[in-house]
Design an enzyme around this catalytic site. Structure first.
Site, PDB file in Angstrom:
ATOM      1  N   LYS A   1      30.011  47.030  75.182  1.00 14.03           N
ATOM      2  CA  LYS A   1      29.848  47.476  76.566  1.00 14.03           C
ATOM      3  C   LYS A   1      30.951  46.918  77.449  1.00 14.03           C
ATOM      4  O   LYS A   1      31.450  47.598  78.356  1.00 14.03           O
ATOM      5  CB  LYS A   1      28.472  47.082  77.078  1.00 14.03           C
TER       6      LYS A   1
ATOM      7  N   GLU B   1      24.826  42.416  85.225  1.00 15.35           N
ATOM      8  CA  GLU B   1      24.972  43.573  86.098  1.00 15.35           C
ATOM      9  C   GLU B   1      23.918  43.503  87.201  1.00 15.35           C
ATOM     10  O   GLU B   1      22.834  42.943  86.997  1.00 15.35           O
ATOM     11  CB  GLU B   1      24.754  44.885  85.327  1.00 15.35           C
TER      12      GLU B   1
ATOM     13  N   HIS C   1      12.546  50.735  76.793  1.00 15.49           N
ATOM     14  CA  HIS C   1      13.945  51.094  77.022  1.00 15.49           C
ATOM     15  C   HIS C   1      14.439  52.144  76.025  1.00 15.49           C
ATOM     16  O   HIS C   1      15.642  52.317  75.852  1.00 15.49           O
ATOM     17  CB  HIS C   1      14.856  49.860  76.949  1.00 15.49           C
TER      18      HIS C   1
ATOM     19  N   ARG D   1      28.467  59.166  68.793  1.00 17.50           N
ATOM     20  CA  ARG D   1      27.784  59.894  67.712  1.00 17.50           C
ATOM     21  C   ARG D   1      27.017  61.057  68.306  1.00 17.50           C
ATOM     22  O   ARG D   1      26.972  61.239  69.518  1.00 17.50           O
ATOM     23  CB  ARG D   1      26.805  58.955  66.996  1.00 17.50           C
TER      24      ARG D   1
END
Length: 499
Positions: free
Chosen positions: A118, A202, A237, A294
């Site tokens: 990330k 974040e 999630h 993908r």
């Protein structure tokens, strides 16, 4: 350009079948691999050739890269399609495929590596003016500095693992006094799940929606986007319900998100099918989240609204053909909804519920698509993800697609295991979903196990009303009912599934 004549699908179940069906339409022979637990699976019978690659645990079968490459050599395979999960985002495997002289039906190992982190992804796209959630640009090395950054951007914050996904290595921290505990738990989980304890911070978007953009790129530098998918209904999630297009995006925001997604793909020289994920707040501000290198589980809803076979395009791109689809020629046609049918018990915190499919009857009819990999009598193995199928409906409007989904769920008969079907029906009928005013907290805000019984009761009332209306039009039913008497017939499959 290289013509693919024989394709090995390095996966199992519904996605293996999905890929093989398109390959067959293209005149490409297919090879299935399977573990001992999947010996009787439909994807094994469907393929032209099939090879057992090991015992049931995926580490001893579907993740054995060297064994898979050896099968390709022995059977003169030209290319490997990884599906999703397993080795699909493994840069080392993609590189091994390339070094073996085979075609990897997916992006380059380099692109997988960049977007697999990330933090690496954020660094790669930094030059493209793409909105990103405020936070730390690098992995946290100094907790004191990290706490100062957290205070600067404001709580709540999200501590996230740099590697991996699926909600693992992720902790929401509401206050500074919870920072150390959240950090310790995120790092520990990241090491356990991914072997990498790197985490970053974040700003936590309090009412987030998860909206992603499908991209396609060829090996000649052409990249397009195929609009968005709304994936905000999640548990742990992880997505359960997806749709395309989103109910909230304006044409202007859609175009801007599409531009950003194309730039993300361009930042890593991407080719193949990929997905750029965004967080959207309650003011419709969007922020880059990550890129999945993908094919996505939810790709069918994009295929439904565009008419484009994404697997076919992946194969063409892998063969070196340039994209023939132009951005300006693409348009959204209708609406599609997908629900993931898991062998999970929604009344017990969505815990897996493996067992034997004593009853398995598929829904049918106009606008219904079912991608599955099981049959009646088969057992859901404990070794893999418990997804049984993906149920997709398509309609001219969002309301039509939702109504078709409710009808399809009602026709889908499964016994022997608990499934997420009752929960998905609950979602389809909930006002927040119907109005489009929902976010990733849908489950926490609206769902309790007791709701499923209410949904069942409402369904019985609805069925009775429909039957009554039918009888008024067609006359009284057969039997000895008195004149004017309305006879309601309870659905036996409904009793089985909700009882």
């Amino acid at each position: 350009m290289t013509k693919i004549r024989k394709l090995l699908v390095a996966n199992r179940g519904e996605i293996a079948l999905r890929v093989m069906r398109t390959a067959r339409e293209m005149g490409i022979r297919t090879v299935a691999i399977y573990s001992e637990a999947d010996r009787l699976s439909p994807h094994v019978r469907y393929a032209d050739e099939a090879v057992c690659v090991g015992p049931a645990p995926s580490a001893e079968s579907y993740l054995k890269a060297d064994v898979i490459i050896d099968v390709c050599r022995k059977l003169n395979v030209d290319a490997i399609h990884p599906g999703y999960g397993f080795l699909s985002e493994n840069a080392a495997f993609a590189r091994l495929v390339r070094e073996a002289g085979l075609i990897f039906v997916g992006p380059s190992p380099e692109a997988i590596e960049i977007m697999g982190s990330k933090l690496g992804a954020k660094a790669a796209v930094a030059a493209y003016n793409i909105p990103m959630v405020p936070g730390t640009p690098d992995a946290i090395m100094d907790r004191g500095e990290a706490k100062r950054t957290a205070a600067q951007i404001g709580y709540p914050i999200l501590i996230k693992a740099s590697a991996g996904g699926g909600g693992k290595g992720m902790r929401i921290v509401e206050r500074e006094e919870e920072f150390d505990e959240g950090m310790d738990r995120a790092v520990s989980e990241a090491i356990s799940a991914f072997g990498d304890g790197s985490v970053f911070i974040e700003k936590y978007v309090t009412s987030p929606r998860h909206v992603e953009i499908q991209v396609l790129g060829d090996q000649h530098g052409n990249i397009i986007h195929l609009f968005e998918r709304e994936c905000s209904v999640q548990r742990r999630h992880q997505k359960v319900v997806e749709e395309a297009p989103s109910a909230i995006l304006t044409p202007q925001i859609r175009a801007e998100m599409g531009r950003c997604a194309v730039d993300v793909a361009r930042a890593c020289g991407y080719y193949g099918a990929g997905t750029v994920e965004f967080i959207v707040d309650d003011q419709l501000n969007f922020y880059f989240l990550e890129m999945n290198t993908r094919l996505q589980v939810e790709h069918p809803v994009t295929e439904q609204i565009t008419g484009i076979d994404l697997v076919k395009q992946m194969i063409y791109i892998a063969e070196g053909k340039p994209l023939e689809i132009r951005q300006e020629a693409l348009e959204i046609k209708g609406h599609a909804v997908e629900v993931r049918v898991y062998a999970e018990d929604p009344a017990n915190n969505f815990l897996p519920d493996v067992g034997t499919l004593h009853t398995y009857v598929r829904p049918q009819g106009n606008g219904v698509r079912l991608d599955d990999g099981f049959e009646e009598g088969m057992t859901i193995p404990i070794f893999y993800d418990p997804m049984i199928a993906k149920l997709i409906t398509y309609g001219a409007t969002r309301e039509e697609a939702i109504e078709k989904m409710i009808r399809a769920i009602d026709e889908y008969q499964i016994s022997g295991v608990q499934t997420t079907l009752p929960f998905c029906r609950f979602v389809m009928e909930h006002e927040a979903f119907r109005s489009g005013q929902f976010d990733t907290h849908f489950v926490q805000r609206y769902f309790t196990p007791e709701m499923l019984q209410q949904t069942g009761d409402a369904t019985e009332t609805r069925l009775a009303a429909a039957l009554a209306a039918y009888l008024l039009e067609t006359g009284k039913p057969k039997g000895k009912a008195a004149a004017g008497e309305v006879v309601t017939q309870k659905s036996k499959w409904r009793e089985r599934r909700l009882g």
